[in-house]
Design an enzyme around this catalytic site. Structure first.
Site, mmCIF file in Angstrom:
data_model
loop_
_atom_site.group_PDB
_atom_site.id
_atom_site.type_symbol
_atom_site.label_atom_id
_atom_site.label_comp_id
_atom_site.label_asym_id
_atom_site.label_seq_id
_atom_site.Cartn_x
_atom_site.Cartn_y
_atom_site.Cartn_z
ATOM 1 N N ASP A 239 -12.943 -52.822 -52.085
ATOM 2 C CA ASP A 239 -13.189 -52.328 -50.725
ATOM 3 C C ASP A 239 -13.171 -50.811 -50.650
ATOM 4 O O ASP A 239 -13.805 -50.214 -49.780
ATOM 5 C CB ASP A 239 -12.162 -52.899 -49.753
ATOM 6 C CG ASP A 239 -12.532 -54.322 -49.405
ATOM 7 O OD1 ASP A 239 -12.204 -55.228 -50.177
ATOM 8 O OD2 ASP A 239 -13.225 -54.512 -48.383
ATOM 9 N N LYS A 250 -9.036 -57.324 -51.867
ATOM 10 C CA LYS A 250 -8.320 -58.369 -51.133
ATOM 11 C C LYS A 250 -6.898 -58.555 -51.648
ATOM 12 O O LYS A 250 -6.661 -58.513 -52.861
ATOM 13 C CB LYS A 250 -9.116 -59.680 -51.265
ATOM 14 C CG LYS A 250 -8.566 -60.868 -50.542
ATOM 15 C CD LYS A 250 -8.243 -60.617 -49.087
ATOM 16 C CE LYS A 250 -9.361 -60.001 -48.292
ATOM 17 N NZ LYS A 250 -8.936 -59.521 -46.954
#
Ligand code: MRU
Length: 360
Positions: A239, A250
């Protein structure tokens, strides 16, 4: 998979997404026109995964621009900024959200001397380009990643960094999809990925749809399958990748990286350059989204599974320390430690390519 994750329907002035909260049981396509419903779709993970969020944000900002009713640039730009700030507040961690919104804003500013109608057209083209580029970038990541594994390998992945998280192919799952196209037989282990089950609901769905040999495991089983010798490589998405190579992804990714190190299994992070944030020095500097308690205590269960009033800590992301990462797969190739140098070299390569394209 024959469904598009995210698309623009210009005729209806809509952002079209596959509702990922309904998968795998229902395949529902949503056509979103209101700002608030688009914001909610991002916040509630109807559209999710860093690159897909970026594409959705670019389309959303174009649609916002299209709806602004003024011929004066100053007023147009002020309203565009309002929409941009609103969308930027939907989720804090995936840098692609901010990357895409900033990219759109730069286009508006670069054409500020032109009529507002022309600026809107530039923004439409840019949103389409953001999506098309994502497809090319993911394919390139797939090609580079595929060179790191061989036919028959067992691969463990966490969360969903596949087609559903991008415009097509995915990042971490791109080598697997491309390998499948070419007749490779990988055995993929997908962590279910508590609490929102992106592995169970999304990776298992998309891999099975592609005919990949897929085994679903609970997050706490990763050590066991590694110990059994079933995993030859770990591939995860990202991310936000910090300048030192710390890879935020995650929640649970950090644990998987630690296990891979213990069992001497290569741990690869797949990250397009749009996910690399050289302005963030290290993982500790990345804002980590915290989500509501009910995702842990109630969601997916027939009835609540924790006592009322219990304290809940629900961070949506963690980061794998750069020291645990064997290599980072970008669209420009695989980079290796020391990441503070190799990541900068990748951006130099990117700048060269962009200059070549501009000259052509
Ligand atoms: O909360 P999510 O489902 O948006 O989190 C997604 C991930 O962590 C993905 O691994 C990451 O965005 C990379 S997607 C190519």
């Amino acid at each position: 998979m024959r469904y598009e994750t995210v698309a623009l329907d210009d005729e209806k002035s809509a952002l079209v997404i596959l509702d990922q909260t309904k998968l795998p049981n229902e395949v529902e396509v949503l056509s979103l026109t209101g700002r608030q419903e688009i914001w909610q779709a991002i916040y509630l993970l109807k559209v999710r995964g860093a690159p897909a969020i970026g594409v959705a944000a670019a389309i959303a900002l174009y649609l916002a621009a299209k709806g602004i009713d003024t011929d004066a640039f100053e007023s147009f730009y002020r309203q565009l900024r309002e929409a941009k700030d609103y969308y930027a507040s939907a989720r804090p961690t995936a840098v692609n959200l901010f990357w895409a919104l900033d990219r759109m804003e730069r286009v508006a500013l670069a054409h500020r001397e032109e009529p507002v109608a022309a600026i809107k057209e530039h923004l439409r083209r840019e949103a389409v380009r953001v999506k098309e580029e994502d497809i090319e970038v993911c394919r390139a990541i797939g090609e580079h990643g595929l060179r790191l594994i061989k036919d028959g390998d067992g691969i463990l992945t966490h969360c969903n960094a596949g087609q559903l998280a991008t415009a097509r192919y995915g990042t971490a799952l791109a080598p697997i999809h491309l390998g499948r196209e070419r007749g490779y037989h990988f055995k993929v282990f997908t962590d279910e990925t508590r609490p929102l089950l992106q592995g169970a609901r999304l990776s298992a769905f998309e891999l099975a749809a592609d005919g990949v040999d897929t085994t679903l495991i609970c997050d706490n089983m990763a050590s066991q399958v590694m110990k059994n010798g079933w995993v030859q490589a770990v591939f995860v998405g990202c991310d936000r990748l910090a300048a030192n190579g710390d890879a935020c992804n995650k929640i649970g990714t950090s644990g998987v990286a630690i296990l891979a190190k213990y069992y001497d299994i290569p741990f690869y992070v797949c990250a397009p350059t749009s996910t690399i944030d050289l302005h963030t020095a290290r993982g500790e500097d990345i804002p980590i989204e915290e989500r509501p308690a009910h995702e842990v205590t109630e969601m997916w269960y027939q009835k609540r599974m924790a006592p009322e009033g219990v304290n809940v800590y629900n961070p949506a992301f963690d980061f794998a320390d750069h020291e645990l990462i064997t290599g980072i797969v970008t669209e420009f190739g695989v980079v290796y430690p020391p990441y503070d140098q190799s990541l900068r070299a990748i951006f130099a390569k990117k700048a060269g390519k962009t200059a070549d394209v501009a000259k052509a």
